[in-house]
Enzyme design. Structure first.
Site, PDB file in Angstrom:
ATOM      1  N   GLU A   7     -23.033 -22.399  -3.259  1.00 24.59           N
ATOM      2  CA  GLU A   7     -22.918 -23.900  -2.578  1.00 24.59           C
ATOM      3  C   GLU A   7     -24.261 -24.548  -2.703  1.00 24.59           C
ATOM      4  O   GLU A   7     -24.445 -25.634  -3.054  1.00 24.59           O
ATOM      5  CB  GLU A   7     -22.505 -23.798  -1.385  1.00 24.59           C
ATOM      6  CG  GLU A   7     -20.782 -23.504  -1.276  1.00 24.59           C
ATOM      7  CD  GLU A   7     -20.827 -22.117  -0.836  1.00 24.59           C
ATOM      8  OE1 GLU A   7     -19.646 -21.709  -0.485  1.00 24.59           O
ATOM      9  OE2 GLU A   7     -21.591 -21.268  -1.414  1.00 24.59           O
ATOM     10  N   ASP A  80     -19.085 -19.144  -0.530  1.00 21.40           N
ATOM     11  CA  ASP A  80     -18.686 -18.638   0.743  1.00 21.40           C
ATOM     12  C   ASP A  80     -17.366 -17.476   0.601  1.00 21.40           C
ATOM     13  O   ASP A  80     -16.392 -18.087   0.110  1.00 21.40           O
ATOM     14  CB  ASP A  80     -18.651 -19.506   1.849  1.00 21.40           C
ATOM     15  CG  ASP A  80     -20.136 -20.073   2.012  1.00 21.40           C
ATOM     16  OD1 ASP A  80     -20.939 -19.433   1.790  1.00 21.40           O
ATOM     17  OD2 ASP A  80     -20.421 -21.263   2.973  1.00 21.40           O
ATOM     18  N   ASP A  82     -14.690 -17.501   2.487  1.00 24.92           N
ATOM     19  CA  ASP A  82     -13.618 -18.042   3.305  1.00 24.92           C
ATOM     20  C   ASP A  82     -12.626 -18.806   2.506  1.00 24.92           C
ATOM     21  O   ASP A  82     -12.984 -19.021   1.176  1.00 24.92           O
ATOM     22  CB  ASP A  82     -14.172 -18.469   4.564  1.00 24.92           C
ATOM     23  CG  ASP A  82     -14.887 -19.998   4.325  1.00 24.92           C
ATOM     24  OD1 ASP A  82     -15.254 -20.354   2.921  1.00 24.92           O
ATOM     25  OD2 ASP A  82     -15.393 -20.616   5.266  1.00 24.92           O
ATOM     26  N   GLU A  84     -12.537 -22.077   2.388  1.00 26.41           N
ATOM     27  CA  GLU A  84     -13.174 -23.118   1.782  1.00 26.41           C
ATOM     28  C   GLU A  84     -14.057 -22.755   0.807  1.00 26.41           C
ATOM     29  O   GLU A  84     -14.072 -23.648  -0.260  1.00 26.41           O
ATOM     30  CB  GLU A  84     -13.943 -23.962   2.961  1.00 26.41           C
ATOM     31  CG  GLU A  84     -14.174 -25.522   2.618  1.00 26.41           C
ATOM     32  CD  GLU A  84     -13.128 -26.074   2.785  1.00 26.41           C
ATOM     33  OE1 GLU A  84     -13.020 -27.536   2.521  1.00 26.41           O
ATOM     34  OE2 GLU A  84     -11.990 -25.766   3.599  1.00 26.41           O
ATOM     35  N   TYR A 303     -22.323 -14.097   7.867  1.00 24.76           N
ATOM     36  CA  TYR A 303     -21.762 -15.479   7.424  1.00 24.76           C
ATOM     37  C   TYR A 303     -21.048 -15.805   8.789  1.00 24.76           C
ATOM     38  O   TYR A 303     -20.524 -15.059   9.612  1.00 24.76           O
ATOM     39  CB  TYR A 303     -20.474 -15.163   6.629  1.00 24.76           C
ATOM     40  CG  TYR A 303     -19.588 -16.752   6.187  1.00 24.76           C
ATOM     41  CD1 TYR A 303     -20.650 -17.644   5.442  1.00 24.76           C
ATOM     42  CD2 TYR A 303     -18.550 -16.856   6.186  1.00 24.76           C
ATOM     43  CE1 TYR A 303     -19.984 -18.765   5.207  1.00 24.76           C
ATOM     44  CE2 TYR A 303     -17.797 -18.076   5.984  1.00 24.76           C
ATOM     45  CZ  TYR A 303     -18.625 -18.884   5.405  1.00 24.76           C
ATOM     46  OH  TYR A 303     -18.160 -20.026   5.022  1.00 24.76           O
ATOM     47  N   ARG A 305     -18.911 -18.487   9.616  1.00 23.60           N
ATOM     48  CA  ARG A 305     -17.358 -18.781   9.750  1.00 23.60           C
ATOM     49  C   ARG A 305     -16.629 -17.544   9.911  1.00 23.60           C
ATOM     50  O   ARG A 305     -16.187 -17.230   8.807  1.00 23.60           O
ATOM     51  CB  ARG A 305     -17.004 -19.887   8.713  1.00 23.60           C
ATOM     52  CG  ARG A 305     -17.895 -21.091   8.993  1.00 23.60           C
ATOM     53  CD  ARG A 305     -17.573 -21.997   7.822  1.00 23.60           C
ATOM     54  NE  ARG A 305     -18.535 -23.242   8.080  1.00 23.60           N
ATOM     55  CZ  ARG A 305     -19.688 -23.592   7.386  1.00 23.60           C
ATOM     56  NH1 ARG A 305     -20.005 -22.779   6.613  1.00 23.60           N
ATOM     57  NH2 ARG A 305     -20.221 -25.043   7.745  1.00 23.60           N
ATOM     58  N   HIS A 350     -13.728 -10.996   7.984  1.00 22.66           N
ATOM     59  CA  HIS A 350     -14.861 -10.900   7.657  1.00 22.66           C
ATOM     60  C   HIS A 350     -15.661 -10.077   9.055  1.00 22.66           C
ATOM     61  O   HIS A 350     -14.896  -9.927   9.824  1.00 22.66           O
ATOM     62  CB  HIS A 350     -15.649 -12.415   7.393  1.00 22.66           C
ATOM     63  CG  HIS A 350     -15.042 -13.089   6.369  1.00 22.66           C
ATOM     64  ND1 HIS A 350     -14.855 -12.836   5.395  1.00 22.66           N
ATOM     65  CD2 HIS A 350     -14.641 -14.449   6.694  1.00 22.66           C
ATOM     66  CE1 HIS A 350     -14.102 -13.535   4.486  1.00 22.66           C
ATOM     67  NE2 HIS A 350     -14.026 -14.643   5.355  1.00 22.66           N
TER      68      HIS A 350
END
Length: 910
Positions: A7, A80, A82, A84, A303, A305, A350
């Site tokens: 990203e 990432d 997740d 998203e 991470y 989130r 996670h």
């Protein structure tokens, strides 16, 4: 060569170092495409078809990736780990396929929980395909948010002028804030008394005990409800004999909390560091992506989130080893601690948020990061390390005491707690949303059963129950998590959007709903109740999680939602605004019509005494007005007359210079000060008035402050360079200092009535160095988003009186739906501009109309002069203009006709 896509450029830079020369790491800069901010981007009539657009900047980045892919061996999507992140990888791959940038190269998806060399190299050894279930969950969420925003917001704009928009999850979060405010307004305080005896042991060790029973019955906190009851108990205790009835000491253990999830990290950072959730996430993102430490970029935390509360086995082993070295073997439990998430909606398994290397101590990291990053890292480090430390061992002591007065027996109790072994408490103790009145942490003196005690004093205290506190940001995040509303990655954005739209404000670290927010929630609760119910929203979140687990079809979820939702929207479209206002009057009555001190009906107009107050909707939003308008023009803001507001006129005193009365009054646009009374003569000068500065409560205004505000603007002093006077005052946009034509905002902490010359000169100088920032007067210069792709010329994002908007060549378009100044793209701005221009908006139309009228006037003049006669076609073409001209003719002719009549009448009189 292998192409890796992540990203952010910071993440790309760090990973590139770890992977070496056989890899090229490129950044997508987040999402590369999104739904255009216009109707039709999600089409329920065609199986929820979604139209995606790539903005200009993202298109350039995709082109860079496509060029790099020429001759590459492999494409690795490493966004990432997740939902998203999965969606970003999917978008990148889909756009590359559309551009035919992929030939025969294989595509792999890798995920890692920490940006460390070990984690990344391990991830590269274990690639997988894109998880379509996670992508489907993203598509369902995005479609739901779009459909709610673009379907419901136009209804809001029509029925509630001044309202911005309604988001699916944001509206429910706003309801939580508004419901709490309603609880506070409805709250009725209840009196109660507590009785505490100050006693001493035979060794003269003093402690306190609380009255908890009488005559075999328990006395709870609210049982003593009057001063007379308290006095009776106090009188008996004054003459009582005190004896220890029993002493019970019990060992207790307190276990450490688990390491942070996204939510608990935001909560603790808010409680302990005062950080907003948005600020916390920005700091955590930077710590995750990597910090330059000694010439090497290092990811400092995993991470951020996540719903997970456990750590990887190797991380637990490293933490336990570090605890042994730093704190000693007594602080290391016999077995590693394992934590299990109790949340039924916990998803995307996670790790918890933890330091990537526990041996990298906070004091060491603080040398390489800024202060806020260091404080957040220390908080994360302390929590993660404490989670693997030994439990704290306590001893809780309870002493029951008998107080005999003749045949009557009263019971008192003293409690205390002793820490035998501090364990994890040596490093970390969890913060609390509210201060605790728990007195168990006191140490009690040694006592034995039947030991006599001496009375030193008996104290009775009056108390009143208090309403529930307003939510802090931490408390609201906690409550949303408990209810299953939203997800870890959304909490910060939800709170920010509510503030950006003016629905809530933060006052003394508490969330307070604005009138605009309360009206929106009242409207939704009255006509869309199901969609702001906590259970409904939580159940929808659960369905989205089931989609991500590949248990249900995402389009089936959308279909079930849409059928009922569009039906409710179509029903409300037919309602008259008066019906909406009647419903809001009833629902918001405790806020907008609180009880009056004189006991009269709170909806009786204080001006005409026979009109009825009601909610009204105006150009600038909602206000309260009288039903007898226009005969009675009484108006006030919604919040005036509610708690802390201003209703009517309050006399503060007399101005010593003029002898005129100084009053505090409630007006339609807020409370204000006035010197003297308005004269009845038509041409008499108006009395001097002054507004109340933002953030100042009307209750805090006394005569001295009022006179100071009425004296504004005031002279601060001559500018040292040219001698011209610097003036301080309060303008339409707040307090300022002015030198010549330069205005500078007063910053937090600056007082308009006390700011000195040196500070004013500094603010003026800073403003001259940055002329484009902080403007208080004139048009907002705005932020350029890019050039219009078809027409050329810059498209600019600006702040306007009615909210943010985009502008291009005289066409202005307000931001709609969920588009905010923070996330608007050039593509979205172009769509809004083009839609506005197509609807006939903007200055361009006025210019064209003016030009079109000119020839018509010229031709009309020629006809009058007998020079030419228009043909039928020309006459028909000009008919609209001619009609306009004809309509105005009687008005112009009226004046001479009237004058002639007057002259005739005057002549007759002579």
């Amino acid at each position: 060569m292998n192409i890796v896509v992540v990203e952010s450029p910071a993440k790309a830079k760090t990973i590139n170092k770890y992977l070496g020369p056989g890899y090229e790491v490129l950044a997508s800069f987040g999402h590369v495409r999104d739904l255009p901010a216009k109707d039709g981007s999600v089409d329920p009539e065609h199986d929820f078809r979604m139209l995606w657009e790539v903005d200009a900047k993202s298109n350039q980045r995709i082109n860079d990736i496509a060029r790099a892919l020429k001759g590459a061996d492999k494409l690795i999507l490493a966004t990432d780990p997740d939902r998203e992140g999965e969606a970003i990888s999917w978008h990148v791959l889909e756009v590359l396929k559309e551009k035919k940038a992929l030939k025969s190269q294989p595509v792999e998806r890798v995920v890692f929980n920490a940006i460390t060399k070990q984690s990344i190299l391990e991830a590269m050894k274990n690639p997988r395909k894109i998880d379509t279930a996670l992508v489907d969950a993203y598509l369902a969420r995005r479609a739901l948010d779009y459909l709610v925003g673009f379907t419901l917001s136009p209804v809001l704009w029509r029925k509630l002028p001044g309202a911005r928009s309604a988001g699916r999850v944001q509206s429910v979060a706003l309801r939580l804030v508004c419901d709490r405010e309603l609880e506070i307004e409805k709250f009725v305080a209840r009196e109660y008394w507590s009785i505490v005896a100050k006693l001493a042991t035979p060794r003269n060790e003093v402690f306190e005990a609380r009255l908890v029973g009488a005559d075999g019955k328990k006395i709870t906190r609210l049982d003593i409800g009057s001063g007379a009851e308290a006095e009776a108990f106090t009188r008996d205790l004054e003459s009582a004999q005190f004896k220890v009835a029993s002493v019970e000491a019990k060992p207790a253990r307190r276990n450490p909390p688990p390491p942070f999830t996204t939510s608990t990290m935001q909560q603790e950072a808010s409680r302990k560091l005062g950080f907003s959730p948005a600020h916390t996430m920005r700091l955590a993102q930077r710590l995750y992506e990597g910090i330059d430490i000694g010439g090497e970029t290092v990811g400092l935390i995993t991470y951020m989130r996540t719903d997970g509360i456990d750590m990887a086995p190797e991380a637990i082993s490293a933490v336990r080893g570090m605890i042994g070295k730093q704190y000693g073997k007594d602080y290391v439990p016999d077995a590693p601690r394992q934590y299990q998430n109790k949340s039924k909606n916990a998803q995307e398994a996670h790790e918890a948020v933890r330091p990537t290397d526990p041996n990298r101590l906070p004091a060491e990291v603080a040398k390489y990061v800024d202060r806020d990053q260091a404080r957040l890292y220390e908080l994360i480090w302390n929590r993660a390390v404490a989670s693997q430390m030994q439990s704290a061992e306590l001893e809780r002591t309870t002493v029951d005491i008998e107080a005999k007065v003749g045949a009557r027996v009263l019971e008192l109790r003293a409690t205390g707690q002793v820490v035998k072994f501090d364990g994890f408490l040596t490093l970390y103790q969890e913060g609390m949303d509210e201060p605790s009145d728990d007195d168990e942490s006191r140490r009690l003196p040694a006592m034995s059963q039947n030991e006599l005690l001496a009375k030193q004093a008996i104290n009775s205290s009056q108390h009143f129950t208090e309403p529930p506190p307003r939510y802090s940001e931490a408390a609201l995040v906690k409550r949303m998590e408990e209810l299953g509303i939203g997800r870890p990655s959304t909490y910060a954005a939800i709170l920010q959007v509510l503030q950006d739209r003016g629905y809530v404000r933060i006052d003394k670290k508490r969330l307070m709903p604005e009138d605009k927010g309360r009206v929106v929630v009242g409207f939704l609760e009255s006509f869309f109740q199901r969609y702001v119910e906590y259970d409904f929203t939580a159940n929808l979140e659960e369905q989205l999680d089931r989609i991500s687990n590949n248990e249900i079809d995402w389009k089936k979820v959308l279909q079930d939602f849409w059928v009922d939702f569009i039906g409710a929207v179509n029903d409300i479209k037919e309602l008259r605004v008066t019906h909406v206002l009647d419903a809001l009057n009833d629902l918001l009555a405790p806020h907008i019509f609180p009880p009056r001190e004189d006991g009269l009906d709170p909806r009786t107009c204080p001006n005409c005494a026979n009109g009825k107050l009601s909610l009204k909707l105006g150009r600038f939003g909602a206000f309260i007005g009288c039903s007898n308008y226009p005969e009675c023009n009484y108006t006030r803001q919604m919040s005036q007359g509610a708690q802390g507001g201003v209703s009517g006129t309050k006399v503060l005193g007399e101005d010593p210079e003029t002898g005129l009365e100084v009053t505090l009054r409630g007006g339609r646009f807020g409370p204000y000060l006035q010197l003297g009374e308005a004269a009845k003569e038509k041409d008499a000068p108006k009395p001097k008035r002054a507004g109340i500065p933002k953030g100042v409560s009307p209750d805090d205004i006394d005569l001295e402050k009022a006179l100071g505000l009425l004296a504004l603007p005031r002279d601060v002093g001559p500018h040292p360079e040219d001698g011209e006077m610097i003036i301080a005052g309060i303008g339409r946009f707040g307090p300022y200092v002015k030198h010549g034509k330069t205005y500078a905002n007063l910053e937090d902490g600056d007082e308009v009535m006390s700011i000195g010359l040196n500070r004013a000169v500094t603010l003026i100088a800073e403003k001259k160095l940055k002329p484009g920032k902080g403007r208080r007067f004139g048009a907002d210069p705005g932020k350029e988003l890019g050039q219009h792709p078809d027409k050329g010329g810059p498209i600019v994002l600006k702040k306007g009186r009615y909210g943010p908007y985009v502008s291009h060549d005289g066409v202005n378009a307000t931001l709609t739906g969920d588009v905010t100044p923070e996330n608007i793209t050039l593509e979205q701005a172009v769509s809004l501009i083009d839609a506005r221009a197509a609807a006939g908006g903007g200055k361009g139309k006025a210019k064209k109309t003016a030009k079109a009228k000119a020839p018509a006037k010229a031709k009309a003049k020629k006809v009058a002069d007998g020079e030419a006669k228009p043909d039928a076609a020309a006459s028909t073409a000009r008919r609209p203009v001619a009609r306009t001209t004809t309509a105005k003719a009687p008005a112009k002719a009226a004046a001479p006709k009237k004058a002639a009549a007057k002259a005739k009448k005057a002549k007759a009189a002579d």
